[in-house]
Design a protein around this motif. Sequence first.
Motif, PDB file in Angstrom:
ATOM      1  N   MET A 130      55.263 -11.626  21.682  1.00 11.59           N
ATOM      2  CA  MET A 130      54.706 -12.528  20.693  1.00 11.59           C
ATOM      3  C   MET A 130      55.829 -12.923  19.733  1.00 11.59           C
ATOM      4  SD  MET A 130      51.488 -11.886  18.096  1.00 11.59           S
ATOM      5  CE  MET A 130      50.591 -11.138  19.404  1.00 11.59           C
ATOM      6  N   THR A 131      55.776 -14.174  19.300  1.00  9.77           N
ATOM      7  CA  THR A 131      56.800 -14.695  18.388  1.00  9.77           C
ATOM      8  C   THR A 131      56.147 -15.196  17.104  1.00  9.77           C
ATOM      9  OG1 THR A 131      56.651 -16.971  19.183  1.00  9.77           O
ATOM     10  CG2 THR A 131      58.152 -15.469  20.380  1.00  9.77           C
ATOM     11  N   LEU A 132      56.982 -15.501  16.126  1.00  9.46           N
ATOM     12  CA  LEU A 132      56.478 -16.080  14.887  1.00  9.46           C
ATOM     13  C   LEU A 132      55.790 -17.411  15.163  1.00  9.46           C
ATOM     14  CD1 LEU A 132      56.106 -16.109  11.847  1.00  9.46           C
ATOM     15  CD2 LEU A 132      58.467 -16.929  11.629  1.00  9.46           C
ATOM     16  N   ASP A 133      56.318 -18.188  16.104  1.00  5.17           N
ATOM     17  CA  ASP A 133      55.681 -19.468  16.449  1.00  5.17           C
ATOM     18  C   ASP A 133      54.283 -19.259  17.017  1.00  5.17           C
ATOM     19  OD1 ASP A 133      57.730 -21.087  15.510  1.00  5.17           O
ATOM     20  OD2 ASP A 133      58.778 -21.080  17.432  1.00  5.17           O
ATOM     21  N   ASP A 134      54.059 -18.167  17.770  1.00  3.27           N
ATOM     22  CA  ASP A 134      52.707 -17.848  18.269  1.00  3.27           C
ATOM     23  C   ASP A 134      51.764 -17.565  17.109  1.00  3.27           C
ATOM     24  OD1 ASP A 134      53.526 -18.039  20.959  1.00  3.27           O
ATOM     25  OD2 ASP A 134      54.102 -15.910  20.995  1.00  3.27           O
ATOM     26  N   VAL A 180      52.165  -7.832  14.925  1.00  2.22           N
ATOM     27  CA  VAL A 180      51.473  -8.959  14.293  1.00  2.22           C
ATOM     28  C   VAL A 180      51.738  -8.983  12.787  1.00  2.22           C
ATOM     29  CG1 VAL A 180      49.194  -9.905  13.701  1.00  2.22           C
ATOM     30  CG2 VAL A 180      49.667  -9.170  16.040  1.00  2.22           C
ATOM     31  N   PHE A 181      51.576  -7.831  12.120  1.00  2.00           N
ATOM     32  CA  PHE A 181      51.777  -7.796  10.665  1.00  2.00           C
ATOM     33  C   PHE A 181      53.236  -8.046  10.297  1.00  2.00           C
ATOM     34  CE2 PHE A 181      47.806  -5.113  10.769  1.00  2.00           C
ATOM     35  CZ  PHE A 181      47.003  -6.133  10.289  1.00  2.00           C
ATOM     36  N   GLY A 182      54.169  -7.586  11.134  1.00  6.24           N
ATOM     37  CA  GLY A 182      55.579  -7.865  10.888  1.00  6.24           C
ATOM     38  C   GLY A 182      55.874  -9.358  10.972  1.00  6.24           C
TER      39      GLY A 182
END
Length: 93
Positions: free
Chosen positions: A1-5, A40-42
Motif C-alpha cells: 500500500m502507498t500514500l497514493d492508495d 495505514v496509520f503511518g
Amino acid sequence: MTLDDVLAAIPSTASADFNEFCRGLKDCPVAGERDGWREVFGLINDGKRRGWIGVGYEDGREGGKIESLILTPAGAAHVRAQLDAKRGLLANL
C-alpha cells in the motif's frame, strides 16, 4: 500500500468517516492485523505531515481515535496530478 492508495480512498474534499475511508481502501486491514493498521496509520500521518490529509479526532485530541479524514486542497491537487499523469501515459499507448 502507498500514500497514493490512501489518498485515493478518501472520497473528496468533504469529510469522510473512518469506516467510509476503509471501504475505499483496496485492502483494508481487519481487526487484530497490527502490521496492516500500523502501515495505514503511518501513511495517514505521512499525508498529514505533507499537508495532504486533514484528520479529525473523536475526542479532539491528536493521537486519539480517528473520526474523520478529509483531503486538503493540496491533497486533492496531488490526486488530480497523479490521475492526469496516468491518463497521459495511457493516451500515449
